[in-house]
Design an enzyme around this catalytic site. Structure first.
Site, mmCIF file in Angstrom:
data_model
loop_
_atom_site.group_PDB
_atom_site.id
_atom_site.type_symbol
_atom_site.label_atom_id
_atom_site.label_comp_id
_atom_site.label_asym_id
_atom_site.label_seq_id
_atom_site.Cartn_x
_atom_site.Cartn_y
_atom_site.Cartn_z
ATOM 1 N N ARG A 118 0.814 -1.239 0.000
ATOM 2 C CA ARG A 118 0.000 0.000 0.000
ATOM 3 C C ARG A 118 0.837 1.274 0.000
ATOM 4 N NH1 ARG A 118 -2.484 -3.520 3.275
ATOM 5 N NH2 ARG A 118 -4.353 -4.439 2.381
ATOM 6 N N LYS A 140 2.654 10.982 -11.551
ATOM 7 C CA LYS A 140 1.857 10.025 -12.333
ATOM 8 C C LYS A 140 2.696 8.774 -12.540
ATOM 9 C CE LYS A 140 -1.332 12.818 -15.057
ATOM 10 N NZ LYS A 140 -1.761 13.128 -16.434
ATOM 11 N N GLU A 182 8.871 17.556 -25.216
ATOM 12 C CA GLU A 182 8.153 17.927 -23.979
ATOM 13 C C GLU A 182 8.576 19.325 -23.518
ATOM 14 O OE1 GLU A 182 5.723 16.080 -22.716
ATOM 15 O OE2 GLU A 182 6.163 13.942 -23.000
ATOM 16 N N LYS A 224 6.252 22.647 -14.594
ATOM 17 C CA LYS A 224 5.447 21.474 -14.244
ATOM 18 C C LYS A 224 5.134 21.474 -12.747
ATOM 19 C CE LYS A 224 4.499 16.667 -14.801
ATOM 20 N NZ LYS A 224 4.759 15.404 -15.482
ATOM 21 N N GLU A 234 -5.355 16.456 -11.440
ATOM 22 C CA GLU A 234 -5.875 16.758 -12.767
ATOM 23 C C GLU A 234 -7.376 16.931 -12.810
ATOM 24 O OE1 GLU A 234 -3.591 14.898 -15.942
ATOM 25 O OE2 GLU A 234 -5.420 14.745 -17.118
ATOM 26 N N ARG A 238 -4.159 20.970 -14.718
ATOM 27 C CA ARG A 238 -3.074 20.014 -14.960
ATOM 28 C C ARG A 238 -3.256 19.345 -16.324
ATOM 29 N NH1 ARG A 238 0.065 15.502 -11.230
ATOM 30 N NH2 ARG A 238 1.268 14.704 -12.988
ATOM 31 N N ASN A 242 -1.228 17.884 -21.008
ATOM 32 C CA ASN A 242 -1.473 16.860 -22.030
ATOM 33 C C ASN A 242 -1.530 17.438 -23.440
ATOM 34 O OD1 ASN A 242 -1.709 14.818 -20.076
ATOM 35 N ND2 ASN A 242 -3.811 15.441 -19.667
ATOM 36 N N HIS A 245 -0.973 15.296 -26.417
ATOM 37 C CA HIS A 245 -0.952 13.895 -25.976
ATOM 38 C C HIS A 245 -2.155 13.083 -26.423
ATOM 39 C CE1 HIS A 245 2.477 15.150 -23.717
ATOM 40 N NE2 HIS A 245 2.625 13.970 -23.163
ATOM 41 N N HIS A 249 -0.990 9.937 -28.132
ATOM 42 C CA HIS A 249 -1.251 8.588 -27.622
ATOM 43 C C HIS A 249 -1.905 7.726 -28.693
ATOM 44 C CE1 HIS A 249 -1.098 9.841 -23.085
ATOM 45 N NE2 HIS A 249 0.094 9.705 -23.632
ATOM 46 N N HIS A 262 7.657 8.260 -27.543
ATOM 47 C CA HIS A 262 6.603 9.080 -26.955
ATOM 48 C C HIS A 262 6.759 10.562 -27.365
ATOM 49 C CE1 HIS A 262 3.774 10.595 -24.009
ATOM 50 N NE2 HIS A 262 4.705 11.413 -23.556
HETATM 51 N N1 LIG Z 1 4.567 9.991 -15.525
HETATM 52 C C1 LIG Z 1 4.478 11.021 -16.322
HETATM 53 O O1 LIG Z 1 4.013 12.083 -15.944
HETATM 54 C C2 LIG Z 1 4.994 10.880 -17.723
HETATM 55 C C3 LIG Z 1 5.207 12.020 -18.501
HETATM 56 C C4 LIG Z 1 5.773 11.868 -19.760
HETATM 57 C C5 LIG Z 1 6.094 10.610 -20.221
HETATM 58 N N2 LIG Z 1 5.849 9.526 -19.441
HETATM 59 C C6 LIG Z 1 6.220 8.185 -19.904
HETATM 60 O O2 LIG Z 1 7.627 8.140 -20.065
HETATM 61 C C7 LIG Z 1 7.941 7.164 -21.037
HETATM 62 C C8 LIG Z 1 8.963 7.716 -21.989
HETATM 63 O O3 LIG Z 1 10.118 8.026 -21.255
HETATM 64 P P1 LIG Z 1 11.545 8.146 -21.947
HETATM 65 O O4 LIG Z 1 11.430 8.981 -23.141
HETATM 66 O O5 LIG Z 1 12.503 8.498 -20.894
HETATM 67 O O6 LIG Z 1 11.780 6.658 -22.517
HETATM 68 P P2 LIG Z 1 12.572 5.387 -21.968
HETATM 69 O O7 LIG Z 1 12.423 5.251 -20.514
HETATM 70 O O8 LIG Z 1 12.155 4.251 -22.814
HETATM 71 O O9 LIG Z 1 14.088 5.746 -22.294
HETATM 72 C C9 LIG Z 1 14.481 5.904 -23.614
HETATM 73 C C10 LIG Z 1 15.687 5.024 -23.962
HETATM 74 O O10 LIG Z 1 16.867 5.601 -23.438
HETATM 75 C C11 LIG Z 1 17.579 4.651 -22.657
HETATM 76 N N3 LIG Z 1 18.287 5.425 -21.645
HETATM 77 C C12 LIG Z 1 17.798 5.978 -20.531
HETATM 78 N N4 LIG Z 1 18.717 6.754 -19.940
HETATM 79 C C13 LIG Z 1 19.826 6.676 -20.713
HETATM 80 C C14 LIG Z 1 21.104 7.271 -20.628
HETATM 81 N N5 LIG Z 1 21.408 8.153 -19.660
HETATM 82 N N6 LIG Z 1 22.023 6.959 -21.574
HETATM 83 C C15 LIG Z 1 21.693 6.104 -22.593
HETATM 84 N N7 LIG Z 1 20.494 5.534 -22.730
HETATM 85 C C16 LIG Z 1 19.570 5.826 -21.796
HETATM 86 C C17 LIG Z 1 16.503 3.740 -22.155
HETATM 87 O O11 LIG Z 1 17.034 2.513 -21.735
HETATM 88 C C18 LIG Z 1 15.621 3.628 -23.386
HETATM 89 O O12 LIG Z 1 16.174 2.734 -24.301
HETATM 90 C C19 LIG Z 1 6.651 6.779 -21.709
HETATM 91 O O13 LIG Z 1 6.260 5.517 -21.231
HETATM 92 C C20 LIG Z 1 5.671 7.841 -21.240
HETATM 93 O O14 LIG Z 1 4.351 7.363 -21.154
HETATM 94 C C21 LIG Z 1 5.321 9.645 -18.218
HETATM 95 ZN ZN LIG Z 2 4.474 13.214 -22.522
#
Ligand SMILES: NC(=O)c1ccc[n+]([C@@H]2O[C@H](COP(=O)([O-])OP(=O)(O)OC[C@H]3O[C@@H](n4cnc5c(N)ncnc54)[C@H](O)[C@@H]3O)[C@@H](O)[C@H]2O)c1
Ligand SMILES: [Zn+2]
Length: 361
Positions: A118, A140, A182, A224, A234, A238, A242, A245, A249, A262
């Site tokens: 939890r 999130k 972003e 942010k 949200e 907030r 998006n 998005h 998406h 993404h």
């Molecule tokens: N929670 C939220 O508010 C929120 C907001 C935006 C996006 N997201 C989510 O985030 C995800 C996308 O995140 P992302 O773009 O970081 O993708 P990711 O986590 O897939 O990372 C991208 C790639 O870079 C590699 N990597 C990470 N750090 C590295 C580094 N320092 N050096 C070399 N390689 C590295 C990873 O292994 C991966 O292959 C999506 O799933 C999206 O839905 C969430």
């Molecule tokens: Zn995003």
């Protein structure tokens, strides 16, 4: 090092941004309330940064779980590996889950922390530009379902975010550009001055110029943090985060998770939102052009892939979480830096916007 704060009363937490933070011995430890921790990382990031993260935990019992790399593994099956590691290592309610990686790891480790017994403590150590400017801040968490992205999750705030900008040195260029999408988003939502700064400094960001990157990360996190502090769950503004998005998406979903990054999908989504705002005559021709030009200049797509049909778009967009009471609310713009939520449009206008963005792409 710059320290920002996300102000959420007793759940407030700091965001540290700076160089060589993984080399700091006390920073992480000072945010671990108990005497144990589980580092969650993946096969790509662990060989690069796990040792440094472990060195920050001396005196604390720590374990690691290394997940496969990729958006397609952001699902309930792979999430279970985190619970397995927590249980097999007898980690109790006072343990801390440490997310070491990009947004995929942050979202999955965050949801594991939110749900294990939890709720246990969570520290985010984002290592991609996208996760440093966006996903690690705001609480999130979650995983994808075959029928929709991020459909299973929880709001769960970390106790700290540690964004070491040195980790970006190993980040592939395509991932850097995805993070810039972003960053552009924050300018479009509420900060016209920052948008102009981005127009002038895009070359520096693409060249990984350290002061430029730090500045962009700080402004993004600050923006942010303020939006989240005003509307954590949200129920109102907030949702402006998006922007791009709802369209994006749909692209990610139609293409299969991981084929379009993404950030790439939401870049095309922001361009579609701009086209739609322009058609409603809310956004001027020149602002629309500026937006599309900046996205293009960052090497990001401004239109969806041809193979996604209008019908696919409409049906995928209606499962997006921004649908409330059956009405799809979109984030549109009345100017650069002036976004708004709107359900004041027809499906013909939506289809027109898709076509228009294809013509600019
Ligand atoms: N929670 C939220 O508010 C929120 C907001 C935006 C996006 N997201 C989510 O985030 C995800 C996308 O995140 P992302 O773009 O970081 O993708 P990711 O986590 O897939 O990372 C991208 C790639 O870079 C590699 N990597 C990470 N750090 C590295 C580094 N320092 N050096 C070399 N390689 C590295 C990873 O292994 C991966 O292959 C999506 O799933 C999206 O839905 C969430
Ligand atoms: Zn995003």
């Amino acid at each position: 090092m710059t320290t920002l704060s996300v102000d959420l009363g007793e759940r407030s937490y700091p965001i540290y941004i700076g160089k060589n933070l993984l080399g700091s011995t006390d920073l992480l430890r000072s945010h671990i309330p108990g005497n144990s921790a589980l580092i969650v990382s993946n096969e790509t990031v662990a060989p690069l940064y796990l040792k440094q993260a472990q060195a920050m935990l001396s005196g604390i019992r720590h374990e690691a779980v290394i997940l496969p790399d990729g958006e397609k593994y952001k699902n309930l099956q792979v999430l279970n590996q985190i619970y397995d590691a927590l249980l097999a290592n007898h980690l109790d309610r006072n343990t801390t889950v440490i997310a070491l990686g990009g947004g995929v790891i942050g979202d999955m480790a965050g949801f594991a922390a939110a749900s294990y017994q939890r709720g246990v403590h969570l520290v985010q150590i984002p290592t991609t530009l996208l996760s440093q400017v966006d996903s690690s801040v705001g609480g999130k968490t979650g995983v994808n379902h075959a029928l929709g992205k991020n459909m299973i999750g929880a709001f769960y705030q970390p106790v700290a975010v540690i964004a070491d900008t040195d980790t970006l040195n190993t980040l592939p260029e395509r991932e850097l550009r995805a993070g810039i999408a972003e960053i552009i988003k924050y300018g479009l939502i509420c900060n016209a001055d920052f948008f102009s700064w981005l127009e002038q400094n895009m070359d520096a960001l693409l060249a990984k110029d350290s002061p430029a990157l730090s500045y962009a990360i700080e402004v993004s996190c600050q923006t942010k943090a303020e939006i989240v502090a005003a509307d954590e769950r949200e129920s109102g503004n907030r949702a402006l985060l998006n922007l791009g998005h709802t369209f994006g998406h749909a692209i990610e979903n139609a293409m299969g998770y991981g084929n379009w990054l993404h950030g790439e999908a939401i870049a095309a989504g922001m361009s579609m939102a701009a086209c739609m705002s322009r058609q409603k005559q809310w956004l001027s021709d020149s602002d629309t052009k500026k937006i599309i030009q900046l996205i293009k200049y960052a090497g990001l797509p401004v239109a969806p892939p041809d193979r996604i049909t209008d019908d696919t778009f409409l049906s995928l967009m209606s499962v997006d979480k921004k649908v409330m009471d059956g009405v799809l609310r979109l984030v549109l713009m009345r100017g650069i830096g002036q976004s708004l939520l709107s359900d004041d449009y027809t499906s013909e206008e939506l289809i027109d916007a898709i076509h228009h963005s294809r013509n600019t792409g």
